[in-house]
Scaffold this motif. Structure first.
Motif, mmCIF file in Angstrom:
data_model
loop_
_atom_site.group_PDB
_atom_site.id
_atom_site.type_symbol
_atom_site.label_atom_id
_atom_site.label_comp_id
_atom_site.label_asym_id
_atom_site.label_seq_id
_atom_site.Cartn_x
_atom_site.Cartn_y
_atom_site.Cartn_z
ATOM 1 N N MET A 74 -82.254 -47.128 13.185
ATOM 2 C CA MET A 74 -82.235 -45.861 12.463
ATOM 3 C C MET A 74 -81.387 -44.811 13.188
ATOM 4 N N LEU A 75 -81.342 -44.868 14.507
ATOM 5 C CA LEU A 75 -80.558 -43.890 15.251
ATOM 6 C C LEU A 75 -79.072 -44.017 14.979
ATOM 7 N N CYS A 76 -78.615 -45.226 14.678
ATOM 8 C CA CYS A 76 -77.168 -45.475 14.670
ATOM 9 C C CYS A 76 -76.632 -45.977 13.333
ATOM 10 N N TYR B 291 -85.126 -53.885 22.658
ATOM 11 C CA TYR B 291 -84.954 -54.061 21.211
ATOM 12 C C TYR B 291 -84.471 -52.788 20.528
ATOM 13 N N ILE B 292 -84.656 -51.637 21.144
ATOM 14 C CA ILE B 292 -83.946 -50.450 20.658
ATOM 15 C C ILE B 292 -82.443 -50.683 20.798
ATOM 16 N N ALA B 293 -82.042 -51.227 21.953
ATOM 17 C CA ALA B 293 -80.624 -51.518 22.181
ATOM 18 C C ALA B 293 -80.114 -52.564 21.196
ATOM 19 N N VAL B 294 -80.936 -53.581 20.903
ATOM 20 C CA VAL B 294 -80.543 -54.597 19.922
ATOM 21 C C VAL B 294 -80.399 -53.960 18.542
ATOM 22 N N GLY B 295 -81.304 -53.028 18.211
ATOM 23 C CA GLY B 295 -81.196 -52.328 16.931
ATOM 24 C C GLY B 295 -79.926 -51.503 16.832
ATOM 25 N N LEU B 296 -79.572 -50.826 17.928
ATOM 26 C CA LEU B 296 -78.315 -50.070 17.958
ATOM 27 C C LEU B 296 -77.126 -50.990 17.732
ATOM 28 N N LEU B 297 -77.136 -52.127 18.424
ATOM 29 C CA LEU B 297 -76.042 -53.095 18.271
ATOM 30 C C LEU B 297 -75.972 -53.617 16.842
ATOM 31 N N ALA C 17 -76.909 -52.171 14.117
ATOM 32 C CA ALA C 17 -76.387 -51.147 13.213
ATOM 33 C C ALA C 17 -74.863 -51.104 13.252
ATOM 34 N N GLU C 18 -74.298 -51.298 14.442
ATOM 35 C CA GLU C 18 -72.840 -51.292 14.565
ATOM 36 C C GLU C 18 -72.227 -52.574 14.005
ATOM 37 N N VAL C 19 -72.842 -53.718 14.293
ATOM 38 C CA VAL C 19 -72.295 -55.000 13.836
ATOM 39 C C VAL C 19 -72.346 -55.091 12.316
ATOM 40 N N ILE C 20 -73.456 -54.642 11.725
ATOM 41 C CA ILE C 20 -73.582 -54.703 10.273
ATOM 42 C C ILE C 20 -72.498 -53.857 9.596
ATOM 43 N N ILE D 5 -76.598 -50.997 4.139
ATOM 44 C CA ILE D 5 -76.905 -50.548 5.501
ATOM 45 C C ILE D 5 -78.183 -49.707 5.508
ATOM 46 N N LEU D 6 -78.345 -48.825 4.522
ATOM 47 C CA LEU D 6 -79.528 -47.973 4.453
ATOM 48 C C LEU D 6 -80.763 -48.746 3.987
ATOM 49 N N ALA D 7 -80.571 -49.816 3.203
ATOM 50 C CA ALA D 7 -81.708 -50.589 2.686
ATOM 51 C C ALA D 7 -82.244 -51.592 3.694
ATOM 52 N N PHE D 8 -81.439 -52.007 4.658
ATOM 53 C CA PHE D 8 -81.822 -53.078 5.585
ATOM 54 C C PHE D 8 -83.156 -52.821 6.301
#
Length: 525
Positions: A35-37, A163-169, A171-174, A200-203
């Motif tokens: 959500m942050l990224c 897993y916050i870091a994985v979530g950030l990654l 968001a960028e990869v998607i 991206i917003l629905a994921f």
């Protein structure tokens, strides 16, 4: 009361029911990072999609900056509201319940965002998702800490940051399939750029639904401490033994006598007794508000230090950097076609260092990682301020990416991985929920202010601001943060049980009453 750590330790199995519960919990951590990224990759397209600049191709104007700044920042106002909700009495049904509530906000927010037809819909989507974020950001690390055996609490709790870091990654990869925003009147929005942002917003809605199904039906595990609070001591005992992969002692007297020779059994029985005593003490005390706790000499220090750490974590500017990294990299000279790749590279480095921090937190300790991480943040920003002008222009973009990557990975190894683990460990059961809720409100209000203001800062002023905050905060942590590695969550060095006599709020009026409650609960068990 003896502490379980006084007994020679036992090592829980690497993969147990506790580990499964932890991996259920880190879905909330992943959603936090995502959500942050998630707007970083598609935020430049939204002004064109919705014609915020009254143009079919131009996306950079005052109206666009205001709208995009509000859409990014409103998430954190929603998160502050979510954090405030977490401390309300009707939410005091355990961290698992709170995570499920947060998931429903993510689900509704994600679906509203995917169907958005304008600025107002995007605002509603971000506010709803923000409420989920505010609840999850407190409940996820608390749940992970409470279900983790004490010997590996740091290792598992650091997975929240990982897993916050994985979530950030993610968001960028998607966002990689999208192209850059239009750059001229002959470069109009078309193809995947016109609709992909909706996915991206629905994921997050789909991931949140997965966590609901896991936590509600597949693996509905509440922490032993919560079960004890509910009077379910036998259930808590059975679950604790499962966490360690140990067969509970036989109920017959002779079997118990033999089992008590087993150091592992002694340790687990002491942990249950410790939880029962802490619960009985909490029941013998009236509900404590944050305003009352601030006025109490025993609790005031831990609350003030908690507020400092929660605000410092966000005032370093990490979320502003992640939300606007593409724009900052462009200002540093990175070509437009490489902006998304630069952000992905930074996030990959972030994941690798976050993984490393899970191995270090139980060895190096919380305080050490916090201090080293914040120090490296200050140094990386100083390098951007004082060295960037001496770097040849063709390498300036790469230098900027390197410095920002050092800043981000240092944050992840220190403030990102440790802050909420440390906060979960320092507050006694009586005020843990309200205290973490108040820290969450402080955190998200700080984040809202930083993200909104940062939209109007250039690269150099951002580095000066965030570098200065990191340096000042490092001094504050050196003065006020104590080590909590290996401590009981019910007997923290910030609020030791032996010091409760100094409190006007936490000394039960009738000591015999709560001791009798402990004895009665033990007899029932």
């Amino acid at each position: 009361m003896g502490d379980a750590t006084d007994v020679d330790g036992i090592q829980p199995p690497a993969y147990s029911i506790a580990t499964q519960a932890v991996y259920n919990g880190v879905i909330g951590s992943f959603l936090y990072g995502y959500m942050l990224c998630c707007l970083n990759s598609c935020g430049g397209l939204l002004p064109v999609v919705f014609n915020w600049c009254n143009s079919d191709w131009q996306g950079d104007c005052l109206n666009s900056r205001i709208n995009s700044g509000l859409i990014n920042a409103i998430l954190y106002l929603g998160a502050a509201a979510g954090a405030l909700l977490t401390g309300r009495p009707f939410m005091a049904r355990g961290a698992r319940f709170q995570l499920i509530v947060s998931d429903w906000f993510f689900i509704v927010g994600g679906l509203v965002g995917a169907c958005a037809m304008g600025f107002q819909c995007l605002l509603v989507s971000r506010i709803l998702s923000g409420v989920g974020l505010g609840i999850s950001a407190i409940a996820a690390p608390l749940y992970i800490a409470e279900v983790s055996p004490r010997e590996v609490r740091g290792f598992h709790s650091a997975k929240h940051g990982l897993y916050i870091a994985v979530g950030l990654l993610a968001a960028e990869v998607i966002g990689i399939p999208q192209g850059p925003p239009p750059t001229g009147p002959h470069d109009l929005l078309a193809g995947i750029n016109s609709w992909y942002w909706r996915g991206i917003l629905a994921f997050p809605a789909f991931l949140a639904l997965l966590q609901v199904m896991l936590m509600q039906w597949a693996l509905p595990i509440d922490p032993p401490s919560f079960l004890v609070q509910q009077g379910r001591i036998q259930d808590a005992r059975r679950l604790l033994y499962k966490f360690y992969g140990i067969t509970p002692p036989s109920p017959c007297l002779e079997g118990n006598a033999a089992s008590l020779q087993n150091k592992a059994v002694v340790k687990l029985e002491l942990q249950i007794q410790d939880l029962a005593t802490a619960t009985a003490e909490a029941k013998a005390i009236k509900r404590i508000t944050i305003a009352q706790a601030i006025c109490d000499p025993f609790l005031r220090c831990s609350l003030c230090v908690g507020f400092f750490l929660a605000s410092f974590q966000q005032l370093t500017g990490i979320n502003a950097l992640m939300a606007y990294s593409n724009g900052l990299f462009a200002e540093a000279g990175t070509p437009p076609q490489y902006l998304e790749l630069a952000s992905v590279t930074m996030c990959v480095a972030n994941v690798l260092v976050s993984f490393l921090s899970t191995k270090l937190v139980d060895g190096w300790g919380r305080r050490t990682l916090l201090l080293w991480g914040a120090t490296a943040q200050a140094i990386s920003m100083a390098a951007m301020i004082y060295l960037a002008d001496f770097v040849p222009e063709q390498f300036r973009g790469l230098f900027c990416i390197t410095c920002f990557s050092i800043f981000v990975v240092s944050f992840s190894a220190g403030l990102g991985a440790i802050t909420w683990l440390w906060l979960s460990e320092i507050y006694p059961m009586e005020i843990r929920g309200p205290a973490l809720s108040a820290c969450g409100v402080v955190k998200w209000l700080s984040c809202f202010a930083v993200v909104l203001v940062s939209r109007f800062l250039n690269l150099r002023s951002s580095c000066i601001l965030f570098g200065s905050v990191s340096a000042i905060g490092t001094v504050g942590m050196w003065l006020w943060i104590v080590e909590t590695k290996g401590c009981s969550m019910e007997d923290s060095p910030m609020t030791p049980r032996s010091g409760r006599s100094n409190s006007t709020l936490m000394s039960p009026k009738d000591a015999a009453m709560y001791q009798k409650m402990v004895d009665d609960e033990e007899d029932e068990a």
